[in-house]
Design a protein around this motif. Structure first.
Motif, PDB file in Angstrom:
ATOM      1  N   ARG A  82     -15.535  -5.949   2.132  1.00 44.79           N
ATOM      2  CA  ARG A  82     -16.976  -5.274   2.270  1.00 44.79           C
ATOM      3  C   ARG A  82     -17.638  -4.846   0.962  1.00 44.79           C
ATOM      4  O   ARG A  82     -18.719  -4.479   0.957  1.00 44.79           O
ATOM      5  CB  ARG A  82     -16.862  -3.906   2.923  1.00 44.79           C
ATOM      6  CG  ARG A  82     -16.291  -4.218   4.384  1.00 44.79           C
ATOM      7  CD  ARG A  82     -16.470  -2.779   5.136  1.00 44.79           C
ATOM      8  NE  ARG A  82     -15.887  -2.853   6.452  1.00 44.79           N
ATOM      9  CZ  ARG A  82     -15.967  -1.970   7.379  1.00 44.79           C
ATOM     10  NH1 ARG A  82     -16.187  -0.782   7.091  1.00 44.79           N
ATOM     11  NH2 ARG A  82     -15.404  -2.210   8.531  1.00 44.79           N
ATOM     12  N   TYR A  83     -16.863  -5.104  -0.246  1.00 41.25           N
ATOM     13  CA  TYR A  83     -17.183  -4.854  -1.464  1.00 41.25           C
ATOM     14  C   TYR A  83     -17.566  -5.981  -2.511  1.00 41.25           C
ATOM     15  O   TYR A  83     -16.741  -7.072  -2.378  1.00 41.25           O
ATOM     16  CB  TYR A  83     -16.430  -3.744  -2.155  1.00 41.25           C
ATOM     17  CG  TYR A  83     -16.446  -2.328  -1.136  1.00 41.25           C
ATOM     18  CD1 TYR A  83     -17.543  -1.502  -1.316  1.00 41.25           C
ATOM     19  CD2 TYR A  83     -15.314  -2.131  -0.332  1.00 41.25           C
ATOM     20  CE1 TYR A  83     -17.396  -0.408  -0.344  1.00 41.25           C
ATOM     21  CE2 TYR A  83     -15.218  -0.977   0.506  1.00 41.25           C
ATOM     22  CZ  TYR A  83     -16.265   0.006   0.286  1.00 41.25           C
ATOM     23  OH  TYR A  83     -16.426   1.003   1.024  1.00 41.25           O
ATOM     24  N   ASP A  84     -17.981  -5.774  -3.597  1.00 39.00           N
ATOM     25  CA  ASP A  84     -18.281  -6.964  -4.575  1.00 39.00           C
ATOM     26  C   ASP A  84     -18.131  -6.024  -5.803  1.00 39.00           C
ATOM     27  O   ASP A  84     -18.309  -4.834  -5.910  1.00 39.00           O
ATOM     28  CB  ASP A  84     -19.476  -7.510  -4.523  1.00 39.00           C
ATOM     29  CG  ASP A  84     -19.753  -8.398  -3.285  1.00 39.00           C
ATOM     30  OD1 ASP A  84     -18.520  -9.324  -3.178  1.00 39.00           O
ATOM     31  OD2 ASP A  84     -20.862  -8.365  -2.650  1.00 39.00           O
ATOM     32  N   GLY A  85     -17.878  -6.878  -6.984  1.00 38.52           N
ATOM     33  CA  GLY A  85     -17.934  -6.420  -8.184  1.00 38.52           C
ATOM     34  C   GLY A  85     -16.536  -5.246  -8.408  1.00 38.52           C
ATOM     35  O   GLY A  85     -15.450  -5.509  -8.033  1.00 38.52           O
ATOM     36  N   GLU A  86     -17.164  -4.185  -9.061  1.00 40.53           N
ATOM     37  CA  GLU A  86     -16.063  -3.480  -9.626  1.00 40.53           C
ATOM     38  C   GLU A  86     -15.392  -2.302  -8.419  1.00 40.53           C
ATOM     39  O   GLU A  86     -14.137  -2.371  -8.485  1.00 40.53           O
ATOM     40  CB  GLU A  86     -16.507  -2.002 -10.586  1.00 40.53           C
ATOM     41  CG  GLU A  86     -15.578  -1.165 -11.151  1.00 40.53           C
ATOM     42  CD  GLU A  86     -14.361  -1.586 -11.595  1.00 40.53           C
ATOM     43  OE1 GLU A  86     -13.350  -0.917 -11.399  1.00 40.53           O
ATOM     44  OE2 GLU A  86     -14.345  -2.695 -12.106  1.00 40.53           O
ATOM     45  N   PRO A  87     -16.088  -1.995  -7.259  1.00 41.36           N
ATOM     46  CA  PRO A  87     -15.180  -1.349  -6.233  1.00 41.36           C
ATOM     47  C   PRO A  87     -14.292  -2.217  -5.641  1.00 41.36           C
ATOM     48  O   PRO A  87     -12.993  -2.059  -5.292  1.00 41.36           O
ATOM     49  CB  PRO A  87     -16.407  -1.224  -5.303  1.00 41.36           C
ATOM     50  CG  PRO A  87     -17.502  -1.073  -5.981  1.00 41.36           C
ATOM     51  CD  PRO A  87     -17.491  -1.953  -7.226  1.00 41.36           C
ATOM     52  N   ALA A  92      -8.107  -4.159  -5.436  1.00 47.78           N
ATOM     53  CA  ALA A  92      -7.269  -4.908  -5.831  1.00 47.78           C
ATOM     54  C   ALA A  92      -6.375  -4.513  -6.825  1.00 47.78           C
ATOM     55  O   ALA A  92      -4.986  -4.760  -6.710  1.00 47.78           O
ATOM     56  CB  ALA A  92      -8.005  -6.343  -6.454  1.00 47.78           C
ATOM     57  N   ARG A  93      -6.619  -3.970  -8.023  1.00 46.70           N
ATOM     58  CA  ARG A  93      -5.725  -3.119  -8.939  1.00 46.70           C
ATOM     59  C   ARG A  93      -4.886  -2.039  -8.209  1.00 46.70           C
ATOM     60  O   ARG A  93      -3.544  -2.281  -8.318  1.00 46.70           O
ATOM     61  CB  ARG A  93      -6.567  -2.569  -9.876  1.00 46.70           C
ATOM     62  CG  ARG A  93      -7.303  -3.362 -10.933  1.00 46.70           C
ATOM     63  CD  ARG A  93      -7.597  -2.820 -12.366  1.00 46.70           C
ATOM     64  NE  ARG A  93      -8.714  -1.817 -12.057  1.00 46.70           N
ATOM     65  CZ  ARG A  93      -9.768  -1.980 -11.847  1.00 46.70           C
ATOM     66  NH1 ARG A  93     -10.442  -3.098 -12.065  1.00 46.70           N
ATOM     67  NH2 ARG A  93     -10.741  -0.704 -11.782  1.00 46.70           N
ATOM     68  N   ASN A  94      -5.486  -1.253  -7.385  1.00 45.46           N
ATOM     69  CA  ASN A  94      -4.673  -0.236  -6.822  1.00 45.46           C
ATOM     70  C   ASN A  94      -3.466  -0.823  -5.780  1.00 45.46           C
ATOM     71  O   ASN A  94      -2.640  -0.514  -5.740  1.00 45.46           O
ATOM     72  CB  ASN A  94      -5.548   0.624  -6.199  1.00 45.46           C
ATOM     73  CG  ASN A  94      -6.358   1.483  -7.084  1.00 45.46           C
ATOM     74  OD1 ASN A  94      -6.021   1.800  -8.320  1.00 45.46           O
ATOM     75  ND2 ASN A  94      -7.440   2.123  -6.745  1.00 45.46           N
ATOM     76  N   GLY A  95      -4.076  -1.969  -5.147  1.00 44.22           N
ATOM     77  CA  GLY A  95      -3.062  -2.759  -4.070  1.00 44.22           C
ATOM     78  C   GLY A  95      -1.948  -3.365  -4.960  1.00 44.22           C
ATOM     79  O   GLY A  95      -0.869  -3.341  -4.246  1.00 44.22           O
ATOM     80  N   LEU A  96      -2.379  -4.006  -5.961  1.00 48.81           N
ATOM     81  CA  LEU A  96      -1.173  -4.545  -6.618  1.00 48.81           C
ATOM     82  C   LEU A  96      -0.409  -3.549  -7.222  1.00 48.81           C
ATOM     83  O   LEU A  96       0.986  -3.576  -7.098  1.00 48.81           O
ATOM     84  CB  LEU A  96      -1.858  -5.335  -7.875  1.00 48.81           C
ATOM     85  CG  LEU A  96      -2.584  -6.885  -7.563  1.00 48.81           C
ATOM     86  CD1 LEU A  96      -3.454  -7.165  -8.827  1.00 48.81           C
ATOM     87  CD2 LEU A  96      -1.533  -7.656  -7.278  1.00 48.81           C
ATOM     88  N   ALA A  97      -0.729  -2.508  -7.623  1.00 48.28           N
ATOM     89  CA  ALA A  97       0.074  -1.494  -8.123  1.00 48.28           C
ATOM     90  C   ALA A  97       0.983  -0.842  -6.927  1.00 48.28           C
ATOM     91  O   ALA A  97       2.154  -0.560  -7.262  1.00 48.28           O
ATOM     92  CB  ALA A  97      -0.758  -0.297  -8.925  1.00 48.28           C
ATOM     93  N   THR A  98       0.394  -0.625  -5.841  1.00 44.07           N
ATOM     94  CA  THR A  98       1.329  -0.332  -4.498  1.00 44.07           C
ATOM     95  C   THR A  98       2.037  -1.356  -4.157  1.00 44.07           C
ATOM     96  O   THR A  98       3.337  -0.989  -3.986  1.00 44.07           O
ATOM     97  CB  THR A  98       0.197  -0.156  -3.295  1.00 44.07           C
ATOM     98  OG1 THR A  98      -0.782   1.029  -3.784  1.00 44.07           O
ATOM     99  CG2 THR A  98       1.061   0.533  -2.294  1.00 44.07           C
TER     100      THR A  98
END
Length: 448
Positions: A82-87, A92-98
């Protein structure tokens, strides 16, 4: 009147969409082939006792991977799209860390299971030590695929999956040419493929998995992860329980026979179901949303949803019947001719019937997902698991492996009947909303 989009612009858009759909379907084929190669090659290259231990280790590994997908991958698809750009990049960053934390925890658990496993009896978890070093790249790769798919870039997902499959194929070829096939070698090849795929993703996207925050991920996505995780847990408990029950009540040889026939016969159908649902669910979702609108357009959309589901049920019933009539004798004949799996030939009929029931359930599942009946889908899956495991246990106790296979078929039958009933209940409640003026009047009356 707004200008109508003409060719060649319309042709270009349609061509782009067609390429993306094609890439998405091909991506599903590639990743399914990479995951199923271990089971198929293990059945061909290994003695059945060692293949049974490999199948059990893979069942545990897939269980952990699918739990990570429910917590991270499925939520990333539903929310980040539902989002583009930084959101979207932040998600994606937080998902990879999880996923990184999930992989580390899973690796420690697998080492503990390997160390504590007695190595005696039919339930042998010693092969988990070969998966433990690769739990992090496997979890990260699965999350990377979800990131690309959420960003509407299935071609990129296909790219890293081809890297996985290619690396795995090279490692397996080396093992075969050197005549050193082993369960550990097949599991290592699988892990090396995941490592190569996620390496390409991280270099291409210039991301490091520890840059995100698992705490922020859980805080931001907890409203979505509940039903996804609950359904995934039930599904994977069922898959893992089948392996444990068959290995525990029967033997590793019986588990090897069952898993090999399922890989040859059932797994391609499951992959087809996943691919077809990805095409049917968006259309069903639009019909369900349009059916909630007032006026004749809403009524037509509700009729279209019912008509399309009915036609798909008829079509998949025909496909399922033809598949049973062809796959059952062919698979049974091939198993008998292989000699190695000749005793598994009686499993071909119940598993072929199970495949047909899976196909027949696709239209109902797509419509239910389109109507956003997640809770009903969870209930249906609980019914499926309870009846399947009960039938498996009773069948194995009375008629061995053949009885276990027919017991699993009872679970699929109960699942289809439950899904059809829940669909009939849900579709009758797809009604147009009241017009805005009427809703406003009711609200005004309720406050007066």
């Amino acid at each position: 009147m707004p200008a109508t989009l003409r060719t060649p612009e319309r042709t270009r858009i349609r061509g782009t969409r067609g390429r993306l759909v094609g890439a998405g379907l091909l991506d599903q084929v590639v990743i399914a082939a990479a995951n199923s190669a271990n089971t198929l090659l293990g059945g061909v290259l290994l003695p059945k006792g060692r293949f049974g231990a490999l199948a059990l280790a893979l069942a545990v590994g897939y269980f952990a991977t699918c739990l990570n997908r429910a917590v991270v991958g499925d939520v990333l698809l539903a929310l980040a799209s539902r989002y583009d750009g930084e959101p979207r990049a932040r998600l994606a960053r937080n998902g990879l860390a999880t996923a990184l934390c999930s992989g580390l925890i899973t690796g420690v658990v697998f080492v503990a299971l390997w160390a504590l496993s007695p190595g005696r009896g039919e339930i042998d978890l010693h092969q988990l030590i070969w998966i433990a070093p690769f739990t992090v790249p496997v979890m990260l790769h699965d999350t990377a695929r979800a990131d690309y798919l959420a960003d509407r870039r299935p071609d990129k997902a296909l790219g890293i999956d081809l890297v996985w499959a290619g690396t795995q194929a090279v490692a397996v070829a080396v093992m075969v040419l050197t005549r050193t096939p082993s369960a550990g070698g097949l599991l290592t090849a699988w892990g090396l493929g995941a490592t190569a795929g996620i390496t390409v993703y991280l270099l291409r996207e210039r991301r490091l998995p520890w840059q995100g925050s698992p705490r922020a991920w859980l805080r931001e996505t907890r409203h979505l992860s509940g039903w996804f995780t609950a359904t995934a847990i039930v599904a994977q408990v069922q898959v893992l329980a089948i392996s444990l029950v068959v290995a525990g009540r029967l033997s590793r040889i019986d588990l090897a026979n069952l898993r090999f026939v399922q890989t040859v016969q059932l797994q391609p159908v499951q992959n087809l179901v996943t691919a077809v649902q990805s095409l049917l669910v968006p259309r069903a979702s639009r019909d369900a949303a349009d059916a909630a609108e007032p006026g004749p357009d809403g009524a037509r959309a509700a009729v279209a949803l019912r008509r399309r589901t009915r036609r798909l049920v008829i079509a998949f019933a025909v496909i399922g019947a033809l598949m049973v009539l062809t796959a059952w004798p062919v698979v049974s004949h091939v198993l008998v001719r292989t000699h190695k799996f000749a005793e598994a030939a009686p499993l071909a009929l119940p598993i072929a019937l199970q495949c047909a029931l899976y196909l027949l359930q696709v239209p109902f599942t797509a419509a239910m997902r389109g109507m956003h009946r997640a809770r009903m889908l969870f209930v249906q899956y609980v019914v499926f698991v309870v009846v399947s495991l009960s039938g498996l246990t009773l069948g194995a106790g009375h008629a061995g492996l053949r009885g276990a296979a027919w017991g699993l078929l009872t679970g699929s039958t109960a699942s289809l009947l439950c899904m059809a009933g829940l669909y009939a209940y849900a579709v009758q409640r797809v009604r147009p909303r009241a017009p805005m003026a009427a809703r406003t009047a009711r609200l005004a009356g309720s406050h007066s």
